[in-house]
Design an enzyme around this catalytic site. Sequence first.
Site, PDB file in Angstrom:
ATOM      1  N   LYS A   1       0.879  -1.187   0.000  1.00 55.29           N
ATOM      2  CA  LYS A   1       0.000   0.000   0.000  1.00 55.29           C
ATOM      3  C   LYS A   1       0.909   1.228   0.000  1.00 55.29           C
ATOM      4  CE  LYS A   1      -1.805   3.064   1.994  1.00 55.29           C
ATOM      5  NZ  LYS A   1      -1.558   4.485   1.559  1.00 55.29           N
TER       6      LYS A   1
ATOM      7  N   SER B   1       4.893   8.519   9.455  1.00 56.19           N
ATOM      8  CA  SER B   1       4.916   9.403  10.623  1.00 56.19           C
ATOM      9  C   SER B   1       4.966   8.593  11.913  1.00 56.19           C
ATOM     10  CB  SER B   1       3.672  10.291  10.619  1.00 56.19           C
ATOM     11  OG  SER B   1       2.531   9.487  10.766  1.00 56.19           O
TER      12      SER B   1
ATOM     13  N   VAL C   1       1.360   7.541  13.293  1.00 57.11           N
ATOM     14  CA  VAL C   1       0.749   6.367  12.657  1.00 57.11           C
ATOM     15  C   VAL C   1       1.538   5.106  13.023  1.00 57.11           C
ATOM     16  CG1 VAL C   1       0.183   5.266  10.453  1.00 57.11           C
ATOM     17  CG2 VAL C   1      -0.269   7.711  10.779  1.00 57.11           C
TER      18      VAL C   1
ATOM     19  N   GLU D   1       9.826   2.586  10.780  1.00 53.85           N
ATOM     20  CA  GLU D   1      10.874   3.591  10.657  1.00 53.85           C
ATOM     21  C   GLU D   1      10.137   4.913  10.541  1.00 53.85           C
ATOM     22  OE1 GLU D   1      13.934   4.184  11.268  1.00 53.85           O
ATOM     23  OE2 GLU D   1      14.080   2.011  11.331  1.00 53.85           O
TER      24      GLU D   1
ATOM     25  N   CYS E   1      13.899  11.684   6.012  1.00 56.67           N
ATOM     26  CA  CYS E   1      13.876  11.415   7.462  1.00 56.67           C
ATOM     27  C   CYS E   1      15.259  11.626   8.058  1.00 56.67           C
ATOM     28  CB  CYS E   1      13.308  10.045   7.786  1.00 56.67           C
ATOM     29  SG  CYS E   1      13.800   8.778   6.661  1.00 56.67           S
TER      30      CYS E   1
ATOM     31  N   GLU F   1       9.815  17.056  14.168  1.00 57.70           N
ATOM     32  CA  GLU F   1      10.230  16.915  12.780  1.00 57.70           C
ATOM     33  C   GLU F   1       9.358  17.802  11.894  1.00 57.70           C
ATOM     34  OE1 GLU F   1       9.482  13.139  10.780  1.00 57.70           O
ATOM     35  OE2 GLU F   1      11.563  13.178  10.089  1.00 57.70           O
TER      36      GLU F   1
END
Length: 496
Positions: free
Chosen positions: A175, A229, A232, A250, A284, A385
């Site tokens: 997905k 994120s 989530v 991650e 990231c 972040e």
Amino acid sequence: MAEKIRNFIGGKWVDSVRGLTFESRNPADTCELLGLIPDSDAVDVDKAVTAARAAFPAWRDTPAPKRGEILYRAAELLVKRKDTLGELVCREMGKILSESMGDVQEAIDMTYYMAGEGRRLSGETVPSELPYKDAKSVRLPIGVFALITPWNFPTAIPSWKITPALIAGNTVVFKPAEETPIAATHLVEIFDEAGLPPGVLNLVHGYGETAGEPLVRHPDVDGVSFTGSNEVGERLAGICGSTHKDFMMETGGKNPIIVMDDADLDLAIEGALWGGFGTTGQRCTASSRLIIQEGIFDQFLKTFTVRASQLRIGNGLDPETEIGPVISDIQYQKILKYIETGKGEGATLILGGRAYEKGDCANGLFIEPTMFVDVRPKMRIAQEEIFGPVVSLFRVRDLTEAIEVANDVTFGLSAAIYSKDVNKTAIAERDLDTGLVYINASTIGAEIQLPFGGTKRTGLGPREAGGRGGALNLYTKWKVIYRDFSGTLQKAQIDN
Ligand code: ADP
């Protein structure tokens, strides 16, 4: 011309059952509609998981070197299509063309690397403590994996997950991020063309809540790999923990570059520009914090500000462009809001801070390279972040304070130090609490042959990429086999 994109389930390209679609647009020019994408829900997810489950036994029993041959073919197709796929990544995600090509190159590297792992999926053979007995461990596939990916590396991150999952003998429901579905589709087409049997790799497009979460919750999914994120990720960790699914995530970073007084200043500035503003700060591993020793601070600040102000903003397809757009209106608003938060917290904005709408950028989602000084380590802009072209500068006395500031965040993905003093770099290497440490190089640019991931809130579970020290620890489970050929009852720990 907008492409009509489909899901890929059981070897067939299909629309979502309810027939709804959403749009993919170019963030450099939001008037450009790139494609219509199936807006899938739990019904489509169920079909994909059923197909993956049905394909699992035969794929599991296909010798791993044979699985590897299919991956080799996929890698070769990726090489052939690198230019077109790279251009598509640039249009759909917005990063500049050279970086978009780099994205595809990483997918190529990962696919070749994992193809080779087909002949190296080793376990251990160790001596038994008893005579006429042997002892070994073997790696086995887990079953059906749900792979959920973000938009910032539209082909590289999917390849980090798809290729180790497949080489290990799992089947997959993928997905991709709703922001970069077309690049994901072209990637899956390549794996299909390379000869994967139907059902081994399935693709379901859609939003996180309506397609991603039903996939994670599906009872026939055995494992989940997620990049995105932190919020989530933590939610999915809870779901997987309570349903006994293998899981790795991650998520974020708040990555520091430390620059010591004795550093090569030009090199450090190049690294900080690349790490802070490359990919428009949307990695990231982006260098969102620059921690500068006081003796070099003013000089660093002056040159860095000039260089950052000269970065050319624009459409990534233009070879002159150095900073592309941000991905979506949601991110655009979020970044501008963080800039206001920084000002409100008392940090001093010394560059940028605004949307950029000049010339051809009028219809795109562009933000100027932005710099803050007078940032205190506990401010939100120093902790959270932002995922945009925003860097904060900190002035520190010495290495001890630099490392303290560097570690004073809840994330722990990547960190860098610039210094010519081998002892200082060795101390930083030891004490920086991150999964990746760079010496005299920026915080970005990990290579696929070593594990990728972080400490603290950044990650959970086995690392991505790498081989048997990384991703394969997620996509395989161990079985230990003892064989006693003595013909007598031998009791471990008792008869020896
Ligand atoms: P970002 O803010 O970078 O878009 P997200 O975590 O929202 O990060 O999205 C990363 C990926 O996770 C995307 O593929 C998205 O669709 C998916 N996602 C978002 N929410 C959920 C959820 N509740 N369950 C499963 N997947 C989700």
